[in-house]
Design a protein around this motif. Structure first.
Motif, PDB file in Angstrom:
ATOM      1  N   ALA A  70       0.824  -1.207   0.000  1.00 52.56           N
ATOM      2  CA  ALA A  70       0.000   0.000   0.000  1.00 52.56           C
ATOM      3  C   ALA A  70       0.859   1.258   0.000  1.00 52.56           C
ATOM      4  CB  ALA A  70      -0.924   0.004   1.216  1.00 52.56           C
ATOM      5  N   SER A  71       2.018   1.197   0.643  1.00 52.48           N
ATOM      6  CA  SER A  71       2.903   2.363   0.679  1.00 52.48           C
ATOM      7  C   SER A  71       3.413   2.702  -0.711  1.00 52.48           C
ATOM      8  CB  SER A  71       4.087   2.084   1.609  1.00 52.48           C
ATOM      9  OG  SER A  71       3.665   1.817   2.923  1.00 52.48           O
ATOM     10  N   ILE A  72       3.782   1.674  -1.456  1.00 56.21           N
ATOM     11  CA  ILE A  72       4.280   1.887  -2.813  1.00 56.21           C
ATOM     12  C   ILE A  72       3.150   2.395  -3.708  1.00 56.21           C
ATOM     13  CG2 ILE A  72       5.437   0.821  -4.779  1.00 56.21           C
ATOM     14  CD1 ILE A  72       6.504  -1.294  -2.858  1.00 56.21           C
ATOM     15  N   VAL A  73       1.978   1.804  -3.559  1.00 59.59           N
ATOM     16  CA  VAL A  73       0.831   2.223  -4.357  1.00 59.59           C
ATOM     17  C   VAL A  73       0.478   3.673  -4.071  1.00 59.59           C
ATOM     18  CG1 VAL A  73      -1.630   1.862  -4.762  1.00 59.59           C
ATOM     19  CG2 VAL A  73      -0.098  -0.104  -4.581  1.00 59.59           C
ATOM     20  N   GLN A  74       0.498   4.061  -2.786  1.00 54.97           N
ATOM     21  CA  GLN A  74       0.207   5.437  -2.425  1.00 54.97           C
ATOM     22  C   GLN A  74       1.217   6.384  -3.050  1.00 54.97           C
ATOM     23  OE1 GLN A  74       0.093   4.968   1.860  1.00 54.97           O
ATOM     24  NE2 GLN A  74      -2.114   5.345   1.878  1.00 54.97           N
ATOM     25  N   ALA A  75       2.487   5.978  -3.061  1.00 52.86           N
ATOM     26  CA  ALA A  75       3.520   6.820  -3.671  1.00 52.86           C
ATOM     27  C   ALA A  75       3.272   6.972  -5.167  1.00 52.86           C
ATOM     28  CB  ALA A  75       4.901   6.224  -3.419  1.00 52.86           C
ATOM     29  N   LEU A  76       2.877   5.875  -5.817  1.00 56.12           N
ATOM     30  CA  LEU A  76       2.602   5.926  -7.251  1.00 56.12           C
ATOM     31  C   LEU A  76       1.421   6.839  -7.551  1.00 56.12           C
ATOM     32  CD1 LEU A  76       3.046   2.140  -8.096  1.00 56.12           C
ATOM     33  CD2 LEU A  76       4.470   4.002  -8.934  1.00 56.12           C
ATOM     34  N   LEU A  77       0.409   6.793  -6.694  1.00 52.48           N
ATOM     35  CA  LEU A  77      -0.760   7.638  -6.897  1.00 52.48           C
ATOM     36  C   LEU A  77      -0.450   9.098  -6.607  1.00 52.48           C
ATOM     37  CD1 LEU A  77      -3.522   5.401  -5.273  1.00 52.48           C
ATOM     38  CD2 LEU A  77      -3.240   5.916  -7.698  1.00 52.48           C
ATOM     39  N   CYS A  78       0.363   9.322  -5.568  1.00 54.04           N
ATOM     40  CA  CYS A  78       0.687  10.689  -5.162  1.00 54.04           C
ATOM     41  C   CYS A  78       1.609  11.355  -6.173  1.00 54.04           C
ATOM     42  CB  CYS A  78       1.343  10.662  -3.788  1.00 54.04           C
ATOM     43  SG  CYS A  78       1.673  12.300  -3.094  1.00 54.04           S
ATOM     44  N   PHE A  79       2.632  10.611  -6.612  1.00 54.58           N
ATOM     45  CA  PHE A  79       3.586  11.143  -7.578  1.00 54.58           C
ATOM     46  C   PHE A  79       3.309  10.494  -8.934  1.00 54.58           C
ATOM     47  CE2 PHE A  79       5.872  10.998  -3.476  1.00 54.58           C
ATOM     48  CZ  PHE A  79       5.859  12.347  -3.216  1.00 54.58           C
ATOM     49  N   GLY A  80       2.316  10.998  -9.616  1.00 49.07           N
ATOM     50  CA  GLY A  80       1.874  10.360 -10.842  1.00 49.07           C
ATOM     51  C   GLY A  80       2.910  10.290 -11.943  1.00 49.07           C
ATOM     52  N   VAL A  81       4.006  11.033 -11.815  1.00 44.66           N
ATOM     53  CA  VAL A  81       5.011  11.036 -12.874  1.00 44.66           C
ATOM     54  C   VAL A  81       6.167  10.092 -12.564  1.00 44.66           C
ATOM     55  CG1 VAL A  81       4.507  13.375 -13.631  1.00 44.66           C
ATOM     56  CG2 VAL A  81       6.166  13.012 -11.806  1.00 44.66           C
ATOM     57  N   LEU A  82       6.053   9.260 -11.537  1.00 45.54           N
ATOM     58  CA  LEU A  82       7.106   8.297 -11.241  1.00 45.54           C
ATOM     59  C   LEU A  82       7.349   7.394 -12.446  1.00 45.54           C
ATOM     60  CD1 LEU A  82       6.476   6.981  -7.605  1.00 45.54           C
ATOM     61  CD2 LEU A  82       8.510   8.131  -8.448  1.00 45.54           C
ATOM     62  N   ASN A  83       8.624   7.226 -12.801  1.00 45.42           N
ATOM     63  CA  ASN A  83       8.904   6.308 -13.897  1.00 45.42           C
ATOM     64  C   ASN A  83       9.761   5.128 -13.468  1.00 45.42           C
ATOM     65  OD1 ASN A  83      11.433   7.434 -13.671  1.00 45.42           O
ATOM     66  ND2 ASN A  83      11.282   8.641 -15.541  1.00 45.42           N
ATOM     67  N   ALA A  84      10.106   5.063 -12.164  1.00 42.96           N
ATOM     68  CA  ALA A  84      10.895   3.935 -11.686  1.00 42.96           C
ATOM     69  C   ALA A  84      10.612   3.653 -10.221  1.00 42.96           C
ATOM     70  CB  ALA A  84      12.390   4.205 -11.884  1.00 42.96           C
ATOM     71  N   LEU A 112       5.228   4.485 -15.365  1.00 43.39           N
ATOM     72  CA  LEU A 112       6.172   3.580 -14.714  1.00 43.39           C
ATOM     73  C   LEU A 112       6.854   2.695 -15.749  1.00 43.39           C
ATOM     74  CD1 LEU A 112       7.345   2.643 -12.035  1.00 43.39           C
ATOM     75  CD2 LEU A 112       5.494   0.961 -11.894  1.00 43.39           C
ATOM     76  N   GLN A 113       8.157   2.889 -15.931  1.00 44.92           N
ATOM     77  CA  GLN A 113       8.887   2.168 -16.970  1.00 44.92           C
ATOM     78  C   GLN A 113       9.931   1.200 -16.434  1.00 44.92           C
ATOM     79  OE1 GLN A 113      10.497   4.878 -19.873  1.00 44.92           O
ATOM     80  NE2 GLN A 113       8.596   6.011 -20.075  1.00 44.92           N
ATOM     81  N   ALA A 114      10.330   1.355 -15.170  1.00 41.54           N
ATOM     82  CA  ALA A 114      11.389   0.503 -14.632  1.00 41.54           C
ATOM     83  C   ALA A 114      11.029  -0.015 -13.245  1.00 41.54           C
ATOM     84  CB  ALA A 114      12.708   1.274 -14.569  1.00 41.54           C
ATOM     85  N   LEU A 115      11.321  -1.291 -13.026  1.00 42.88           N
ATOM     86  CA  LEU A 115      11.098  -1.922 -11.728  1.00 42.88           C
ATOM     87  C   LEU A 115      12.354  -2.674 -11.333  1.00 42.88           C
ATOM     88  CD1 LEU A 115       9.250  -2.893  -9.384  1.00 42.88           C
ATOM     89  CD2 LEU A 115       8.636  -4.844 -10.850  1.00 42.88           C
ATOM     90  N   CYS A 116      12.918  -2.300 -10.185  1.00 47.34           N
ATOM     91  CA  CYS A 116      14.114  -2.970  -9.673  1.00 47.34           C
ATOM     92  C   CYS A 116      13.788  -3.585  -8.315  1.00 47.34           C
ATOM     93  CB  CYS A 116      15.268  -1.979  -9.535  1.00 47.34           C
ATOM     94  SG  CYS A 116      16.732  -2.701  -8.725  1.00 47.34           S
ATOM     95  N   MET A 117      13.972  -4.893  -8.192  1.00 46.78           N
ATOM     96  CA  MET A 117      13.729  -5.595  -6.930  1.00 46.78           C
ATOM     97  C   MET A 117      14.983  -6.390  -6.590  1.00 46.78           C
ATOM     98  SD  MET A 117       9.766  -6.793  -7.579  1.00 46.78           S
ATOM     99  CE  MET A 117       9.398  -7.012  -5.838  1.00 46.78           C
TER     100      MET A 117
END
Length: 206
Positions: A70-84, A112-117
């Motif tokens: 949920a924390s990551i999802v909230q960040a994605l929603l809050c900062f709509g221009v996140l690309n990574a 969102l274009q990049a995912l690093c785990m």
């Protein structure tokens, strides 16, 4: 409600969401107070939204913490221009990882274009969830799942997701234990998906 009242309500809700997300992430040691203040200020003046986008973070980075999806999802929603989204040595419980994968596959986050785990203990179960996301996501281009406890079965699951994906061009699964069986599955997926231009499999007990 009038247009002005709706506008005010939308800004208020956006600020509340941003504040909640940043408090949650800061509690986990992910962001600093300065970043929180910058994020809060970024949603104050909606009259200059184009300028705000340039000020907002482009990458969400979490290191050495336990994180809820949920924390990551909230960040994605809050900062709509996140690309990574970059997760390094982060513990995500299995159910939370499933939720995160579901969100990634929902195509709600077009930028969102990049995912690093890296060091995230994805494992076989997590790989199956991510594979489901890969089948439907239309924005991810680069995926890094290194040092993530990937087994041959995990690689097989990922290969199924990659084979049906239409956006991923780079996949890195280095420093895992996919073995020759997992590598064979991934190579077979590349035969079905010509969009993937780079596959890294170093240090995998091949």
């Amino acid at each position: 409600l009038s247009d002005h009242e709706m506008h005010h309500l939308r800004v208020t809700l956006q600020n509340k969401l941003c504040e909640t997300a940043m408090e949650d992430l800061r509690a986990g040691g992910v962001v600093t107070q300065e970043e929180k203040e910058e994020a809060s200020a970024a949603v104050q003046d909606t009259e200059s939204s184009e300028k705000q986008r340039g000020k907002r973070p482009r990458t969400f980075l979490a290191k050495q913490c336990t994180l809820r999806a949920a924390s990551i999802v909230q960040a994605l929603l809050c900062f709509g221009v996140l690309n990574a989204v970059v997760l390094q040595d982060v513990v995500i419980p299995p159910d939370e990882l499933r939720q995160l994968a579901f969100e990634l596959g929902s195509n709600r986050y077009k930028g969102l274009q990049a995912l690093c785990m890296d060091w995230t203990r994805v494992g076989t179960g997590g790989a199956k969830h991510l594979a489901e996301a890969f089948r439907t996501t239309a924005s991810l281009k680069a995926v890094d799942i290194t040092n993530a406890d990937l087994t041959p079965k995990a690689a097989e699951a990922l290969s199924e997701g990659v084979a049906g994906n239409e956006s991923i061009t780079s996949l890195d699964v280095s420093n895992n234990s996919i073995g020759a069986e997992g590598l064979s599955a991934l190579m077979a997926s590349l035969a079905l998906n010509r969009r993937v231009q780079s596959l890294r499999v170093a240090y995998n007990h091949l």
